[in-house]
Design an enzyme around this catalytic site. Structure first.
Site, PDB file in Angstrom:
ATOM      1  N   ASP A 201       0.828  -1.207   0.000  1.00 18.05           N
ATOM      2  CA  ASP A 201       0.000   0.000   0.000  1.00 18.05           C
ATOM      3  C   ASP A 201       0.870   1.269   0.000  1.00 18.05           C
ATOM      4  OD1 ASP A 201      -2.799   0.933   0.295  1.00 18.05           O
ATOM      5  OD2 ASP A 201      -2.090   1.793   2.184  1.00 18.05           O
ATOM      6  N   GLU A 255      14.599 -13.418   0.620  1.00 23.74           N
ATOM      7  CA  GLU A 255      14.929 -14.526   1.527  1.00 23.74           C
ATOM      8  C   GLU A 255      14.075 -15.751   1.196  1.00 23.74           C
ATOM      9  OE1 GLU A 255      14.245 -13.089   5.520  1.00 23.74           O
ATOM     10  OE2 GLU A 255      15.597 -11.382   5.218  1.00 23.74           O
TER      11      GLU A 255
END
Ligand code: TEU
Length: 530
Positions: A201, A255
């Site tokens: 957002d 990751e």
């Protein structure tokens, strides 16, 4: 060149969970409701679902005001419901993207409660606190997107805090490494559960000027425009330091395998593409909202595509959006007939398309009587009200549209078309068109990953070609007007055959030579032969 990833070939589908499918009869859509409708999404042919926020929230901004980033709001169900949805989506081969809201929390979030508790609170610096101006007034002229000053006064501690949206949505201080770490851990929490990425957002809002300088007055502001346009957001958005923050989010994503980050960013193409990041270490897809904002004219759209394509950094991948929960629906903006042309445009342009739920059945904005406005933006700036685009999905012609057993939270769907059941049995429906276009896109790599070549943009006609080595090129020919139109392709060997018309199946297989005749509001997808 980046290695090919799942999201380059994918079609994303945005679900506004409140409005998709209610399963427990409270008039609000929920997670088990979405799980129930997965089959529909598989049949439609989309690849990934993005859910607007489903986290614990007082719902002042319908979930974009979060009190616990790692919990499901009971309105939407339980964590078990979420796990079941994720598992079911994956078993269908669908990816699931969540909405990450890192710019602000709810004022009821424990972090803010603690921050507010005293000037000496260890979390004071998690938000943006400022002393009043020497005359006791506002710290500066920054404005909230939802109306009025962006500063709210806290009596108890005698300081103002900054909120880009509602006063109940205080902005986090992204210069603070503890804030970064906390949100990074939110990402890890969901990624460990197996979600496939995030839509982020207001990504371009994260960093504000560290000197809190006044925004310049907008010399072009006119009465009737959104009040926050009175100033230019020079010091409140798109600050140079934001890119380091974006790269930090990306590191966390990396990751995990194949995690997709999409950034919500309303900026012109040249500034937008900076969010791909230096060496493409930013978000994978900075949302391209060009089609939400353009005038619906062939020339304008062609210019938009050229400008966007021309701005893309080497190795980056484009994307296109036709609608979302903040803007009027496409069928309302351009009319039902052109919405079909728009569908062809969205699904044949180069780049990952995002479909807003309900657009695939041609839903229009619900009319919202003044007394029934729910949206906080609609309450402060009625012209920008967003309730109309958030009305419940229309599954069938029954009372409440098959969305719920009871009166929905937002306006009731009308009985009758458009609705899924009716359109599923109608070969000429919008839904049938979406399915054909999605199938065509999936079938031919020229449409999924092929290159883009502009051909014609004159009068109401827009023409372009997509190509990929080893497969037939495909031409998109769109008539954006209500009169018959012809495109003459000088110097182009354009022998081909029609594979999709937006109007009907009556032209399927039709041979095409140098001149393409288009009926009013018709789009044709033409496979080129040699
Ligand atoms: O929207 C940010 C945003 O830019 C909108 O405020 C937009 O400018 C406005 O709706 C007018 O079109 C995101 C969310 O998508 C929106 O639903 C939230 O209200 C807002 O952030 C605050 O979180």
């Amino acid at each position: 060149m980046l290695r090919e990833t799942w999201w380059q070939r994918a079609i994303i589908y945005q679900i506004y969970p409140r409005s998709f499918q209610d399963s427990d009869g409270d008039g609000v859509g929920d997670l088990p409701g979405i799980t129930r409708r997965l089959r529909y999404l598989v049949d439609l042919g989309v690849d990934a679902l993005w859910l607007s926020p489903v986290f614990t929230s007082p719902m002042r901004d319908f979930g974009y005001d979060i009190v616990d980033y790692c919990a499901i709001d009971p309105l939407f169900g339980s964590m078990q419901d979420f796990d079941e949805l994720l598992e079911a989506a994956h078993s269908y081969g669908l990816k699931l993207l969540l909405d990450l809201v890192p710019n602000h929390t709810s004022s009821q979030h424990p972090w803010f409660i603690e921050s507010r508790s005293s000037r000496r609170s260890p979390k004071r610096n998690w938000y943006l606190w400022r002393d009043p101006a020497p005359d006791g007034g506002l710290p500066n002229n920054w404005l909230s997107e939802f109306g009025g000053s962006a500063w709210a006064f806290d009596e108890a501690s005698g300081q103002y805090y900054y909120h880009a949206f509602l006063a109940s949505q205080p902005d986090l201080n992204w210069r603070n490494p503890h804030v970064r770490e906390a949100i990074h851990n939110v990402m890890r929490y969901w990624l460990r559960k197996g979600v496939d990425g995030f839509r982020i957002d207001v990504l371009w809002h994260l960093i504000k000027d560290d000197q809190f300088r006044d925004n310049p007055i907008n010399p072009e502001f006119k009465e009737g425009q959104p009040p926050h346009w009175k100033v230019l957001p020079l010091y409140t958005t798109d600050r140079p330091e934001v890119h380091e923050v974006v790269a930090g989010l990306r590191k966390v994503a990396d990751e995990f395998d194949d995690c997709l980050l999409i950034g919500e960013i309303y900026l012109p193409p040249k500034r937008l593409v900076a969010y791909y990041g230096k060496d493409l270490e930013g978000v994978h897809l900075p949302f391209n909202f060009g089609l939400l904002e353009t005038n619906w004219h062939a020339r304008k759209i062609a210019e938009l595509i050229d400008e966007y394509e021309g701005a893309l950094p080497a190795g980056s991948w484009p994307n296109w959006v036709l609608g979302n929960h903040d803007r009027p629906r496409i069928a309302t903006r351009v009319g039902g007939a052109q919405a079909r042309v728009a569908a062809m445009l969205l699904l044949t342009l180069r780049g990952t398309p995002t479909i807003y739920y309900g657009d695939e059945i041609g839903m229009t904005d619900a009319e919202v009587p003044a007394g029934l406005v729910c949206d906080p933006l609609g309450k402060s700036v009625p012209a920008l009200g967003r309730d109309g685009a958030r009305s419940p999905m229309r599954w069938d012609g029954s009372r409440f549209g098959g969305f719920s057993e009871t009166s929905p939270w937002c306006l009731c769907p009308d009985e009758g078309p458009p609705n899924v059941t009716e359109e599923e049995s109608n070969q000429a429906s919008m839904l049938a068109l979406y399915k054909r276009l999605i199938k065509a896109r999936r079938h031919n790599p020229a449409l999924t990953i092929g290159s883009y070549h502009p051909l014609v943009a004159t009068g109401d006609v827009l023409l372009f070609r997509r190509s990929h080595p080893g497969c037939p090129s495909v031409m998109t020919a769109l008539n954006l007007g209500d009169q018959p139109a012809a495109a003459i392709l000088e110097g182009i060997r354009s022998r081909g055959r029609v594979i999709v018309s937006t109007l009907a199946a009556d032209r399927d297989g039709e041979a095409v030579k140098d001149e393409i005749d288009l009926r009013p509001h018709e789009g044709l997808l033409i496979e080129l032969l040699g």
